[in-house]
Each structure stands twice: as structure tokens, then as C-alpha cells.
Design a protein around this motif. Structure first.
Motif, short mmCIF file in Angstrom:
data_model
loop_
_atom_site.label_atom_id
_atom_site.label_comp_id
_atom_site.label_asym_id
_atom_site.label_seq_id
_atom_site.Cartn_x
_atom_site.Cartn_y
_atom_site.Cartn_z
N LYS A 128 66.19 93.32 -64.27
CA LYS A 128 66.68 94.50 -63.57
C LYS A 128 65.56 95.24 -62.85
O LYS A 128 65.65 95.53 -61.66
CB LYS A 128 67.38 95.45 -64.56
CG LYS A 128 68.45 94.79 -65.40
CD LYS A 128 69.03 95.76 -66.42
CE LYS A 128 68.06 96.25 -67.47
NZ LYS A 128 67.60 95.26 -68.44
N SER A 129 64.50 95.52 -63.60
CA SER A 129 63.39 96.27 -62.99
C SER A 129 62.78 95.47 -61.85
O SER A 129 62.45 96.02 -60.80
CB SER A 129 62.31 96.59 -64.02
OG SER A 129 62.83 97.42 -65.02
N THR A 130 62.64 94.17 -62.06
CA THR A 130 62.06 93.34 -61.01
C THR A 130 62.90 93.40 -59.74
O THR A 130 62.38 93.57 -58.64
CB THR A 130 61.94 91.88 -61.51
OG1 THR A 130 61.20 91.88 -62.71
CG2 THR A 130 61.27 91.01 -60.48
N HIS A 135 61.08 105.61 -61.61
CA HIS A 135 60.74 104.48 -62.48
C HIS A 135 60.92 104.79 -63.95
O HIS A 135 60.96 105.92 -64.37
CB HIS A 135 59.30 104.05 -62.21
CG HIS A 135 59.13 103.42 -60.87
ND1 HIS A 135 59.28 102.09 -60.66
CD2 HIS A 135 58.87 103.97 -59.67
CE1 HIS A 135 59.11 101.83 -59.39
NE2 HIS A 135 58.85 102.96 -58.76
N GLN A 136 60.98 103.69 -64.72
CA GLN A 136 61.11 103.75 -66.16
C GLN A 136 59.94 104.55 -66.75
O GLN A 136 60.13 105.39 -67.62
CB GLN A 136 61.06 102.30 -66.67
CG GLN A 136 61.76 102.06 -67.95
CD GLN A 136 61.93 100.55 -68.17
OE1 GLN A 136 61.65 99.73 -67.30
NE2 GLN A 136 62.40 100.19 -69.33
N HIS A 137 58.75 104.29 -66.27
CA HIS A 137 57.59 105.07 -66.69
C HIS A 137 57.25 105.99 -65.53
O HIS A 137 57.05 105.53 -64.41
CB HIS A 137 56.43 104.14 -67.01
CG HIS A 137 56.78 103.07 -68.01
ND1 HIS A 137 56.98 103.36 -69.33
CD2 HIS A 137 57.04 101.76 -67.85
CE1 HIS A 137 57.32 102.24 -69.96
NE2 HIS A 137 57.37 101.26 -69.07
N LEU A 154 67.60 104.57 -60.18
CA LEU A 154 67.08 105.16 -61.41
C LEU A 154 66.96 104.07 -62.46
O LEU A 154 67.95 103.43 -62.81
CB LEU A 154 68.03 106.25 -61.90
CG LEU A 154 68.25 107.41 -60.92
CD1 LEU A 154 69.62 108.03 -61.13
CD2 LEU A 154 67.18 108.45 -61.09
N ASP A 155 65.73 103.86 -62.97
CA ASP A 155 65.52 102.81 -63.97
C ASP A 155 65.52 103.44 -65.36
O ASP A 155 64.61 104.18 -65.71
CB ASP A 155 64.19 102.10 -63.70
CG ASP A 155 64.07 100.79 -64.49
OD1 ASP A 155 64.95 100.53 -65.34
OD2 ASP A 155 63.11 100.05 -64.25
N GLU A 156 66.54 103.18 -66.13
CA GLU A 156 66.71 103.72 -67.48
C GLU A 156 66.41 105.22 -67.53
O GLU A 156 65.54 105.65 -68.28
CB GLU A 156 65.84 102.96 -68.48
CG GLU A 156 66.25 101.50 -68.55
CD GLU A 156 65.65 100.79 -69.76
OE1 GLU A 156 65.45 101.46 -70.78
OE2 GLU A 156 65.43 99.58 -69.68
N PRO A 157 67.13 106.01 -66.73
CA PRO A 157 66.76 107.43 -66.63
C PRO A 157 67.10 108.23 -67.87
O PRO A 157 66.46 109.23 -68.14
CB PRO A 157 67.61 107.92 -65.45
CG PRO A 157 68.79 107.02 -65.44
CD PRO A 157 68.29 105.69 -65.91
MG LIG Z 1 63.08 97.30 -67.18
#
Ligand SMILES: [Mg+2]
Ligand SMILES: Nc1ncnc2c1ncn2[C@@H]1O[C@H](COP(=O)(O)OP(=O)(O)O)[C@@H](O)[C@H]1O
Lengths: 522, 356
Positions: A55-57, A97-99, A175-178
């Protein structure tokens, strides 16, 4: 309220974004394989998948951080190729981002305006702050422009990130894992803002592991598995069970984890670990933990609930020897807990901390070195002043195998692993040394449901072997499902300890808000 | 379809190939500039080659340059492993030289006793010189870059004062110098003395120390993520102190060998910038203790070539310019080494017909 429903689009409107046959390969893994996906304007599109599903990729490709190894991207009907995130931003695609990627020493206003071509070169701080406040109000996300980012909570930092992206005129917000780091109230605010954003004909892609959120907030869902797109559905045609099963590729059986295995070690009468009237002060002399007394029994899972910042971090640090109490005693099997973290770990206390990348792992070192962190000072890796790299590698392979993480290259920096895989490795590493007590802070954060189920089973297994577990979590369902007893923290005090069999979300919620529990079972 | 993609790690092989290329390009640019200024490049190149790698004297000179560079380069590399920068190699080098000279001048005895004593006293002096920056860093969080750097100037002035004042040469009357020391590090090959093999052994030993001991593991973890070191209960502060003292001792050892093996006396300005060049060596070595050896070799080659060029009426600053050029190109090469070709599978579907 405006924007409760997606706006009706004329049928001729082209999709905002179309991905066609996107491929992305990393050494040893196909992170994305032939992924096609359509994002329409005026929709909130949920992207689901297990840890490492890609997913992130995929989102990093959409935002120009990575270039695809194959496939096409079509934006508003035109083929595009971004060679940098700046180009994606200019095209109206913004990502949180997630971070987080904020400069923690800068103020909110400075972070919002940093690296933004619309910011004039010379501008007084007051104007920046006024502009920031105005932006926050426009997007329904109130901000304190003069606050330093490092002083903000995770939810507030996220708001800064989102306003930063929206201010750059994003039409597609990713939104990545917000919500992984948000309190339920903060998550609600976030979804309200997303709906308002959607109402203006914009699109949102949201990556999350929380199926309830998917059901509540999204219009359509796409599921990735092993880097491939398994399918896209309208959310109203889905159920959480179906989504979970599709994501993992098998049925997830929910079992009552509080039931003991037949051969489980019986619950001990003597506490393994105890706190006696413990208080902790922070640097400014404020009590962050006040007069806490607790007994942790062997063969028991003790859950800790509470609003974020109620003393959870202090409690876990006390139990793992990272912090000494200012008043009171911490006892391990009746004796005072050793004063340093190594001795505590060696005495059999494992620790899954809440910020794994900052404290449990060394992001730039290889997987092998990271897995040796707890056992480098004993045989077979060390113990005689030496460090046997071969033994460390074998340990890392063992941990990765039981954790179910595939690692193409053990010397690869651990930061290249997906967040969920990092968490799995840390969890298994800590379980190895936790011969008496395992302290886990938010252990399922960032894990997919399949991995959470596995982790919970391991926790139950550790419990059945007679160990004491302390689980801190913001997810009350998780605590209720897993714990034998639940202690509720409020402003550094234990509001009460409930037997999980008699507790429910409402009662816990009241206590988390500071209401005393009259009929409290102790 | 082939394309280049940036990877977050660069393999040693790629780094090596790109750096070799960078070196060739740097030499090409130098040759071009020399040609443009009307010199016969071919002749100069032949001369440089003959007087460095191509002759016994050239090789001896190379080894003499390399020994201190390996040690000062190691001094900077060990601190970089724990995330710090000792910029004070120059000062610690001088203190090592002073300590060694003091033993040589004022303690008399057989060489087998005096030489080890020199080494020990030199290293203690180097450690003393870095002690204040070390404690300030470990206990007060004071940035070590500035404190170590400032002490360099003090050490240099101290050397000038000693060599023109109390310790000045009263025998031959040489300026800014002490008398010749009565003992010398034995030579093993021409003018090359034991300092060379010792330096190489030290670099190898440090590499083993970092990768094969739990002490080295703790240093690596503390340097890469202090938060994880605290979590694992590592004595980070003690490691910082030990690594910085070790660093000071290494630079001082270079000074001792220079005094007792190469120059045979304490002289003002004798460091030849070895302390600073150690930083260059460390940057070239990319924090690897073993790679310090080839990096020091490259640096020695540049220094040696520079001396040859000076005999041909080129300015001494040419060496600095060449060093800068090599460093710049190496930095570019290191970045390029992150890119690797990837073969992408052909796109199977090209029609934009997508399911929803
Ligand atoms: Mg991820
Ligand atoms: N920079 C990288 N280098 C090597 N492998 C990577 C890198 N980034 C991601 N991966 C791998 O690609 C796969 C997909 O990762 P990711 O997209 O982060 O998954 P998700 O976000 O769905 O959890 C994982 O196996 C991960 O280890």
C-alpha cells in the motif's frame, strides 16, 4: 450537515486518477504487481491490505517518491510521470505519511510555509501565523500557529501535515494509516474534515487497518494482497467480515482469548510484579504518575486503558526499569526491581515500546544487528566480550521465521521493512526474553487484522505458560477481548481496576473521563 | 525495459567502481588544466608516476605519508561510529608529539624501554587533550566539533613555544625545533619505520573491535540511535567517553611515530596537516575502519604527487585543490552508487480499461 454524502457527479467527468498495470520491484520482493485502480472525484477511497501488501509503495509511486518499474498513471485523462514529490504536489496530489515529516523544532506556522513556493521571501512571523490560522479555519482544522511542533500531540501534528498539504491546493489527498496514532475523538474530527473536502469534488485515498472506519467513512474499497489488486467494491456492498477475509485470503476466526488452554499454568497467588504507592515527576516537577499501587499476577493479562498521556508511558518505563520511581517501590517477585534497564531485561522483563522506530530499533543498522539488541551480551552471540555475527544472524533468522516475516537480505537496514513487519520482529524479539513479564505498549498499532489475531494468540500462549503481561492500548475492544483485568489511568492515577468479565466499553469510557467507579470491582 | 533506480543502500562494489571512475575523471581534469596552462602533461605524469609508485624512493615516501594518515583517519572514523566528529586530530597529534619528545629528551635508557614509554606517554597526552571536549560532550551535551577544533590552535602554539623556548635546540641552533632525539623507531625498509606496520595493524584491530566485540556493537547502536541504546540499557555515556579518548590516543600515536620515526625531533608546524587530512581520509573511508587503509593510501598518493609537482614550479596549494576536486567527485560517485539498473517487466496491459 453539508457533505455527508458524496456529491453527484455527471457521468462524463473523467476519474481524477487512473493507475494501469503499475509494477514496482525491490530486491527480492515485488511490492506492486500489475496494480490497476481508478479514483473518482468526490469519493473517499479506502485502500486495504495486510502489512507488506504494498500500500505505502503504491502511494509513494502516485506521489512521485518512487518511479514505477512498469505501468501507467493517468491524471485527469492525461498520462503523467512524476520524477519528484514536488511535481506531484504541483499536479494537486498531496500525501500525509505514516511517519510524520515535520521539523520538530519549528513552529506550526513555519512548518506550514516551509518549502512552499507561494511563501514570500521576507515575511514577519505575525503574518505567517495569521495566514496559518486562516488556513486552519478554512479547512476545518483549527491550529495553534505559534506552537512548536515537538510540543504537539500526534493528532495535532497530523492536522499540521494535512493543512500543509491542503494549502498547496491538493485535489487528491492521500493518508497513510492516519488514525493509528489518533484518539477516537481526533479520528472523528479527521473524518469530518475529509467529508468536507470530498464535498468540494475532491478525492481522498485513505490507508487504514480499522475496518469500522472503512465501513463508516469510505465510498469504495480496494484491497491489495501480495502486491496485487484483489478487487474494488462499493463500501455499501461490503461487510467487515468479508473485507477481513479478502484481505488475509482466509477466514479470521475470532476466539475468546480469555479461555485458558487445558494445560495452562494455574494463576499464581503471589504477584510477579508490584507497584507500591509509586509516584513519578517529570522534568518540571509535575506528577505524571501519582500514588499508583498494582499487583501483576503470573498467568494474567493486565490491560491498561486511558486517554493518551494519562501516564501510560511513565508506567511502562517504570515496569521496564527505564525510569526509577520518585516515590514508592517497584518489586519483581518481592524484591526491588534492579535500577537499570539491562538488569531488568535480564531478569526476564520484555518491552514492546510505543515508538518502535525511535527506541526499539536502530533504523540504519541491518536486521541482524537489530535482532541482537536484547541478546548480544550473552551466549551464543556474546557474553565473553565478543560479538559473533554468525550467531546473531541465526538468531535473526529464528526470530523472522517465528514472526512470519520474509527477509530477502538480513544486512538490509531495518527501516526498509514495512511498519507492520518491524512491529512483528520487535514483538517476537521481546517475547523471547520475557520469561516473567512482558510489557507491551500499543502492540497492535500498524498491524493488519491477521497479524493482530496472531499476536493476540501469542500473548494468550505466553499467559498460559505462566507469565504476566501488561498491555497498554487505546483500543478498548482489544483490551476487553484479551485482558483478565483492566486498570484505567486518568491524570496519572489508577481510577480503578475492573475485572474484564464485568467491564464494558461504556464503563471504561466513563472512568477514562475521570468518573469514579462506585461499584468498582477490585 | 531497463531503468535506474535509487536504492537506500549502496553496495561496496558499486561504490568502488564509481569511485575509481571519479578518480580517473579528477585526474583527467587536472591533466586538462595543466595542459591548458601550457605544460607537457605526458612528461609530468611520467615524472609523478616514477617518483611515487614507480620507484623505491617513491614507495618509501608513500609509506611514510600513509602511516600517520591511517592513524589520524582511524581517529576520526572511530568517533564517527558513535555519531561524533573529532576535528581535533591536529591538536592531539601535536600533544602526542610533545609527549614523545619529552620522553626522548629527558628520559634515558635502552630503546626497548624508551620507545614503548614514548608511545604510552604520547597517547596519555592525546587523551588528556581531548578530555575536556569529551567530558563536556558526555555530561553537558556540548558540541564536540567546536571544542576539539579550537584546541588545535592551542596545541600548535604550545609546540611553537616549546620549540622556540624551553626545549629549543641548543646544539645546532636549528630554528623552531628541539635537538635530535637520541632514540628512533627502528627502520624496516629504507626510511620506512615500524610506524607503518603498526598503523596498519591498528586499523585492522579497530575494525575487529567494532564488528566483533560487544563493545563495538554498543558503540554502533549508540551512534546510530541513542534512543535504542537507552532502551537496551547500554552505557552510552561511558562509550562516548571511551571512544573519544581512544580517538585522541590514535591521533597522538601518529604524532609519536612522526617525532620518533620520521622527523626525529619536535618541530613547530611538523604535523603537515595530518590531523585535518585524517578527516578527509575518514570521509573517504565511509566510516569503515578497514577502508581507512586504502583511503589513506589515496591521500598519501595525492600528497606525494603534490610534492613532485612542486619541484616543477607548481604552487603548493595545488595539492589542496586536487584534494578538494577528488573529494567532490567522490561524493558524487557515492551518490551515484545508490543507483542500480532494474529490469522492469513489460507492461502487460496498456489499454486504460479498468475495473471499478
Ligand atoms: Mg505501510
Ligand atoms: N525501500 C525499500 N527497500 C526494499 N524493500 C522495500 C522498500 N520499501 C518497501 N519494501 C518492501 O516492499 C513490500 C511492500 O511494503 P509496503 O508498501 O511498505 O507495505 P504496506 O504499506 O502495505 O504495509 C514489503 O515487503 C517491504 O518490505
Amino acid at each position: 450537515m453539508a457533505g455527508q454524502h458524496p456529491p453527484v457527479m455527471r457521468s462524463g467527468t473523467p476519474p481524477v486518477l487512473q493507475l494501469v498495470g503499475i509494477c514496482k520491484y525491490f530486491p527480492g520482493v515485488a511490492a506492486n504487481e500489475d496494480v490497476s485502480l481508478t479514483i473518482r472525484s468526490g469519493e473517499i477511497h479506502a485502500l486495504l491490505g495486510e502489512n507488506g501488501a504494498g500500500k505505502s509503495t503504491l502511494m509513494n509511486i502516485v506521489t512521485g517518491i518512487y518511479q514505477p518499474d512498469g505501468g501507467e498513471m493517468i491524471l485527469d485523462g492525461y498520462g503523467v510521470a512524476f520524477s519528484s514529490p514536488q511535481e506531484a504536489i504541483r499536479a494537486g496530489i498531496g500525501m500525509v505519511h505514516q511517519h510524520f515529516r515535520l521539523v520538530s523544532a519549528f513552529t506550526v506556522a513555519e512548518n506550514i510555509h516551509l518549502g512552499w513556493s507561494d511563501t514570500p521571501r521576507h515575511i514577519p512571523a505575525g503574518v505567517l501565523e495569521a495566514h496559518t490560522r486562516e488556513l486552519g479555519e478554512r479547512f476545518g482544522m483549527p491550529l495553534d500557529p505559534a506552537a512548536r511542533v515537538e510540543d504537539l500531540s500526534a493528532g495535532e501534528q497530523q492536522r499540521v501535515e494535512i493543512v500543509r498539504v491542503l494549502a498547496r491546493k491538493a485535489r487528491l489527498l492521500i493518508l497513510d494509516e492516519p488514525t493509528a496514532v489518533l484518539t477516537p475523538a481526533e479520528a472523528n474530527d479527521l473524518f469530518r474534515a475529509l467529508r468536507a473536502f470530498r464535498a468540494e469534488g475532491n478525492a481522498v485515498i485513505i490507508i487504514t487497518h480499522k475496518l469500522d472506519e472503512v465501513m463508516e467513512a469510505s465510498d469504495r474499497v480496494t484491497i491489495l494482497r501480495g502486491g496485487r489488486n484483489v478487487g474494488t467494491w462499493a463500501t455499501k456492498d461490503c461487510s467487515p467480515q468479508m473485507l477481513a477475509a479478502t484481505m488475509v485470503g482466509r477466514e479470521i476466526v475470532r476466539q475468546d482469548l480469555r479461555v485458558r488452554a487445558p494445560d495452562a499454568v494455574p494463576r499464581s497467588a503471589k504477584p510477579v510484579m508490584s507497584l507500591r504507592h509509586v509516584s513519578v515527576r517529570d522534568g518540571r516537577g509535575v506528577e505524571t504518575l501519582s500514588d499508583v499501587s498494582l499487583d501483576l499476577m503470573g498467568e494474567e493479562i493486565f490491560g491498561v486503558a486511558g486517554v493518551a498521556g494519562s501516564g501510560q508511558r511513565e508506567l511502562t518505563e517504570l515496569l521496564t526499569g527505564l525510569r526509577a520511581p520518585d516515590r514508592g517501590d517497584v518489586l519483581l517477585e518481592g524484591k526491588a526491581l534492579p535500577a537499570d534497564a539491562v538488569a531488568v531485561a535480564r531478569a526476564g522483563v520484555g518491552h514492546i515500546p510505543q515508538d518502535r522506530l525511535q527506541s526499539a530499533l536502530v533504523p540504519s543498522l541491518g536486521v541482524t544487528d537489530n535482532m541482537a539488541l536484547r541478546e548480544y551480551d550473552r551466549a551464543p552471540i556474546g557474553g565473553n566480550g565478543l560479538y559473533h555475527a554468525g550467531a546473531a544472524l541465526r538468531l535473526a533468522q529464528d526470530i523472522a521465521t517465528v514472526a512470519g516475516v520474509k527477509i530477502p537480505d538480513y544486512s538490509m537496514p531495518v527501516r526498509n521493512l514495512s511498519g507492520g513487519n518491524q512491529q512483528r520482529l520487535v514483538a517476537r524479539r521481546e517475547m523471547r526474553i520475557a520469561s516473567k513479564v512482558l510489557v507491551a505498549a500499543y502492540p497492535s498499532r500498524g498491524l493488519d487484522i491477521g497479524a493482530i489475531a496472531t499476536l493476540h494468540r501469542y500473548f494468550a500462549q505466553l499467559r498460559d505458560e505462566g507469565r504476566a503481561l501488561v498491555i497498554v492500548s487505546e483500543d478498548l475492544e482489544e483490551l476487553l477481548n484479551l485482558s483478565d483485568r483492566i486498570g484505567v489511568l486518568f491524570h496519572g492515577r489508577i481510577m480503578g481496576v475492573l475485572d474484564a468479565a464485568q467491564a464494558d466499553v461504556e464503563r471504561l469510557g466513563l472512568m477514562m473521563g475521570g468518573r469514579t467507579e462506585e461499584r468498582g470491582a477490585q | 525495459m531497463m531503468r535506474f533506480q535509487r536504492f537506500s543502500t549502496a553496495t561496496a562494489g558499486y561504490v568502488l567502481v564509481w569511485r575509481a571512475l571519479a578518480f580517473v575523471v579528477a585526474m583527467g581534469i587536472v591533466a586538462l588544466l595543466l595542459a591548458l596552462s601550457g605544460r607537457n602533461v605526458g612528461e609530468l605524469a611520467a615524472l609523478v608516476a616514477r617518483s611515487t609508485l614507480g620507484s623505491r624512493f617513491g614507495l618509501e615516501d608513500l609509506a611514510l605519508f600513509m602511516a600517520p594518515l591511517v592513524l589520524t583517519g582511524s581517529a576520526v572514523t572511530v568517533t564517527s561510529r558513535i555519531g561524533l566528529w573529532n576535528i581535533g586530530g591536529e591538536g592531539q597529534f601535536y600533544l602526542g608529539a610533545i609527549g614523545a619528545a619529552a620522553v626522548g629528551l629527558f628520559v634515558h635508557g635502552p630503546a626497548v624501554v624508551i620507545l614503548p614509554l614514548m608511545a604510552v606517554v604520547a597517547m596519555v597526552c592525546g587523551m588528556a587533550w581531548i578530555a575536556v571536549p569529551t567530558l563536556a560532550r558526555a555530561f553537558a551535551g556540548v558540541n564536540e566539533i567546536i571544542t576539539t577544533l579550537l584546541l588545535n590552535f592551542v596545541a600548535e602554539l604550545l609546540t611553537y613555544w616549546l620549540t622556540t623556548g624551553p626545549w629549543r635546540d641548543r646544539v645546532t641552533g636549528a630554528l623552531v625545533s628541539t635537538e635530535r632525539l637520541p632514540v628512533a623507531v627502528p627502520e624496516i625498509w629504507g626510511v620506512v619505520h615500524w610506524g607503518f606496520p603498526v598503523a596498519i595493524l591498528v586499523a585492522c584491530g579497530l575494525s575487529l573491535l567494532m564488528s566483533r566485540t560487544s563493545w563495538g556493537y554498543e558503540v554502533r547502536v549508540s551512534g546510530a540511535n541513542p534512543g535504542a541504546a537507552r532502551y537496551a540499557g547500554m552505557p552510552t555515556r561511558a562509550r562516548i567517553v571511551a571512544v573519544m579518548l581512544l580517538s585522541g590516543a590514535l591521533a597522538a600515536l601518529a604524532g609519536m611515530f612522526e617525532v620518533a620515526g620520521t622527523v626525529h625531533r619536535l618541530q613547530g608546524g611538523m604535523s603537515d596537516n595530518f590531523g585535518y587530512l585524517g578527516i578527509v581520509v575518514a570521509v573517504l573511508a565511509r566510516r569503515s575502519c578497514l577502508a581507512v587503509i586504502p583511503a589513506a593510501f589515496l591521500m598519501a598518493l595525492i600528497l606525494d604527487a603534490g610534492i613532485v609537482l612542486q619541484t616543477q614550479q607548481l604552487a603548493a596549494t595545488a595539492v589542496l585543490a586536487i584534494t578538494g576536486l577528488v573529494l567532490l567527485l567522490v561524493a558524487i560517485a557515492d551518490e551515484l552508487a545508490h543507483y542500480r539498473p532494474v529490469v522492469a517487466e513489460p507492461v502487460r496491459r496498456s489499454a486504460p480499461g479498468v475495473s471499478s
